[in-house]
Enzyme design. Structure first.
Site, mmCIF file in Angstrom:
data_model
loop_
_atom_site.group_PDB
_atom_site.id
_atom_site.type_symbol
_atom_site.label_atom_id
_atom_site.label_comp_id
_atom_site.label_asym_id
_atom_site.label_seq_id
_atom_site.Cartn_x
_atom_site.Cartn_y
_atom_site.Cartn_z
ATOM 1 N N ASN A 118 -12.289 3.791 6.640
ATOM 2 C CA ASN A 118 -11.445 4.864 7.162
ATOM 3 C C ASN A 118 -11.618 6.080 6.261
ATOM 4 O OD1 ASN A 118 -10.232 3.436 9.315
ATOM 5 N ND2 ASN A 118 -8.873 2.399 7.870
ATOM 6 N N HIS B 240 -13.124 1.885 0.253
ATOM 7 C CA HIS B 240 -13.094 0.427 0.415
ATOM 8 C C HIS B 240 -13.633 0.124 1.801
ATOM 9 C CE1 HIS B 240 -9.317 2.351 1.449
ATOM 10 N NE2 HIS B 240 -9.211 1.470 2.439
ATOM 11 N N HIS C 197 -13.552 -2.340 4.855
ATOM 12 C CA HIS C 197 -12.753 -3.400 5.473
ATOM 13 C C HIS C 197 -13.696 -4.411 6.130
ATOM 14 C CE1 HIS C 197 -8.695 -1.317 5.581
ATOM 15 N NE2 HIS C 197 -9.471 -0.259 5.438
ATOM 16 N N ASP D 130 -6.678 -8.206 1.966
ATOM 17 C CA ASP D 130 -5.762 -7.112 2.303
ATOM 18 C C ASP D 130 -4.327 -7.642 2.327
ATOM 19 O OD1 ASP D 130 -6.247 -4.138 3.844
ATOM 20 O OD2 ASP D 130 -4.259 -5.055 3.958
ATOM 21 N N ILE D 131 -3.421 -6.874 1.740
ATOM 22 C CA ILE D 131 -2.016 -7.302 1.638
ATOM 23 C C ILE D 131 -1.338 -7.287 3.013
ATOM 24 C CG2 ILE D 131 -0.919 -5.047 1.248
ATOM 25 C CD1 ILE D 131 0.574 -6.310 -1.116
ATOM 26 N N VAL E 200 -5.449 4.716 1.157
ATOM 27 C CA VAL E 200 -5.795 4.556 -0.259
ATOM 28 C C VAL E 200 -7.066 5.372 -0.514
ATOM 29 C CG1 VAL E 200 -6.435 2.961 -2.094
ATOM 30 C CG2 VAL E 200 -4.740 2.260 -0.385
#
Ligand code: AMP
Length: 113
Positions: free
Chosen positions: A88, A101, A103, A31-32, A97
């Site tokens: 989420n 995905h 996490h 993750d950025i 986004v």
């Protein structure tokens, strides 16, 4: 044509990011904006916007995402100390986004949710 998600741009190489895991259906990146020492995103290559858009035919894919997360947790040596897996979904959960995905968060003591 529908706009590509940030993850599709990463997968196609149009956006720079190190792919730390890849198979025929799934890839993973760091993750950025990590919320813990380990914060990895496990992402299906095929864009599905939210968990609401999944169906029975996605059950193998969704299960495989969890198994990939488990393996990555072990690889990062956080399988025994512990980690959190979460999706989420939509605005109350602050999904940003719209390409599902998973996490994987850990590497330190996490706050209670
Ligand atoms: P969510 O809020 O569940 O939709 O999570 C989206 C996640 O994607 C956030 O944790 C972001 O920090 C992360 N993210 C957004 N853009 C990038 C990127 N280019 N590379 C890696 N992670 C990203």
């Amino acid at each position: 044509m529908e706009q590509k998600s940030v993850f599709e741009l990463i997968l196609s190489g149009e956006l720079d990011s190190e792919i730390i895991y890849e198979d025929d259906e799934i890839f993973a990146i760091n993750d950025i904006n990590p919320v813990a020492k380990v914060h990895i995103l496990i992402i299906p290559k095929r864009k599905i916007e939210t968990i609401n858009d999944t169906s029975l035919e996605d059950q193998n894919l969704l299960g495989k995402m969890i198994l990939v997360a488990k393996d990555l947790a072990k690889k990062h040596n956080i399988n025994q100390s512990g980690y959190r897996l979460l999706f989420n979904t939509n605005s109350d959960a602050m999904q940003t986004v719209f390409h599902i995905h998973l996490h994987l968060i850990g590497g330190e003591k996490l706050k209670n949710i």
